[in-house]
Each structure stands twice: as C-alpha cells, then as structure tokens.
Motif scaffolding. Structure first.
Motif, short mmCIF file in Angstrom:
data_model
loop_
_atom_site.label_atom_id
_atom_site.label_comp_id
_atom_site.label_asym_id
_atom_site.label_seq_id
_atom_site.Cartn_x
_atom_site.Cartn_y
_atom_site.Cartn_z
N TYR A 43 0.82 -1.22 0.00
CA TYR A 43 0.00 0.00 0.00
C TYR A 43 0.85 1.27 0.00
N PHE A 44 1.96 1.27 0.70
CA PHE A 44 2.78 2.48 0.84
C PHE A 44 3.86 2.60 -0.23
N LYS A 46 5.47 3.87 -3.49
CA LYS A 46 5.20 5.10 -4.23
C LYS A 46 4.73 4.83 -5.66
N ARG A 50 -3.38 4.48 -6.87
CA ARG A 50 -4.54 4.38 -5.96
C ARG A 50 -5.63 5.32 -6.46
N MET A 100 -4.12 8.60 5.40
CA MET A 100 -4.31 7.64 4.31
C MET A 100 -5.63 7.89 3.58
N ASP A 103 -7.02 13.28 0.57
CA ASP A 103 -6.40 13.56 -0.73
C ASP A 103 -5.84 14.97 -0.69
N LYS A 107 0.77 13.92 -0.23
CA LYS A 107 0.25 12.94 0.72
C LYS A 107 1.11 11.66 0.73
N ARG A 108 1.44 11.17 -0.43
CA ARG A 108 2.18 9.91 -0.48
C ARG A 108 3.55 10.04 0.15
N ASP A 109 4.21 11.18 -0.05
CA ASP A 109 5.51 11.40 0.59
C ASP A 109 5.38 11.47 2.11
N GLU A 111 2.95 10.10 3.98
CA GLU A 111 2.65 8.74 4.45
C GLU A 111 3.94 7.92 4.53
N HIS A 112 4.72 8.01 3.48
CA HIS A 112 5.95 7.23 3.42
C HIS A 112 6.91 7.61 4.54
#
Length: 139
Positions: A43-44, A46, A50, A100, A103, A107-109, A111-112
């Motif tokens: 899920y995490f 990059k 999604r 998570m 939006d 966001k992805r950075d 979360e990571h």
C-alpha cells in the motif's frame, strides 16, 4: 452514600472515568489494528496507483471521495486529541489512518515518511505478522 475523594470527585465518577478510558482505548486499538492488518502489504509503495472508484459514475465517485476525505479529517482530529497525555487511544496510528484517507498534494511522501519511521514500521509489521500477514513493503 457516596464518599467524596477530592472536592466534587466521587469514587463512582473515578471508576466511570477509568471504565470509559479502557473502553475507548480498546475500541480505538481494535479499529486501528483491523485497518492496518487489512491494507495490502504494498500500500505504501510510491509506484502503486490508488484511484478510488475510477470505474464508477462521476457522481458516485465524487460522493465516495468526499466521504472518504471527511472521515480522514475526523480521524486526523481524533488522532491529535489521542496524542495528548492522559487521553486514551493510538494517536499517531489514528493520524496515519486519517492521512491515508485524505487527498492532498504530497500525501504519499508524508505517508511514506511516517511509516518509514523505525518504531512505527516495526509496530505495524509486528501487528501484521501476528495475524499472518506479510510486513509492509515501502520501496
């Protein structure tokens, strides 16, 4: 007859407070654990796309995204409150779950970065292994 402990506080109110603390902590822990166990191990990553309901009607997709973001905001707010001393719950993990769901750019950075913290990643992977799931794959 109630015995007064400190001013207006009674033993009954203290016991009720402890019970409320234990119940809310248990519910919070159960929900966070369920979600962290159910998400895919990658899920995490990059490079994993999604898109929520990309194949649905635009109105259904918009409503789904709206509700998802509203729930995300609620979880982030609850996580911040749970991070305060004396408040029951898994604050950091609840904030992570809220993020998570949200939006927003970057966001992805974020979360990571949160999940790649050794203590957070170890806690999540131990939980996942306890339920027979593979550990999270970050990159």
């Amino acid at each position: 007859m109630q015995t007064v402990v400190f001013g207006l506080i009674t033993w009954q109110s203290v016991l009720l407070g402890v019970l409320l603390f234990v119940v809310t902590f248990s519910i919070s822990l159960a929900i966070v654990s369920l979600i962290l166990v159910k998400i895919p191990a990658d899920y995490f990553r990059k490079d994993k796309p999604r898109e929520l309901w990309a194949d649905k009607h635009p109105i259904v997709r918009f409503l789904g995204i709206f509700v998802k973001n509203l729930l995300g905001l609620l979880l982030v707010a609850l996580g911040i409150v749970m991070s305060l001393p004396g408040v029951p719950g898994q604050g950091i993990l609840t904030i992570l779950l809220g993020i998570m769901l949200l939006d927003f750019p970057g966001k992805r950075d974020l979360e990571h970065r949160l999940v790649s913290q050794p203590r957070v990643l170890d806690a999540i992977n131990k939980l996942r292994h306890r339920f027979g799931k593979d550990g999270l794959v970050l990159d």
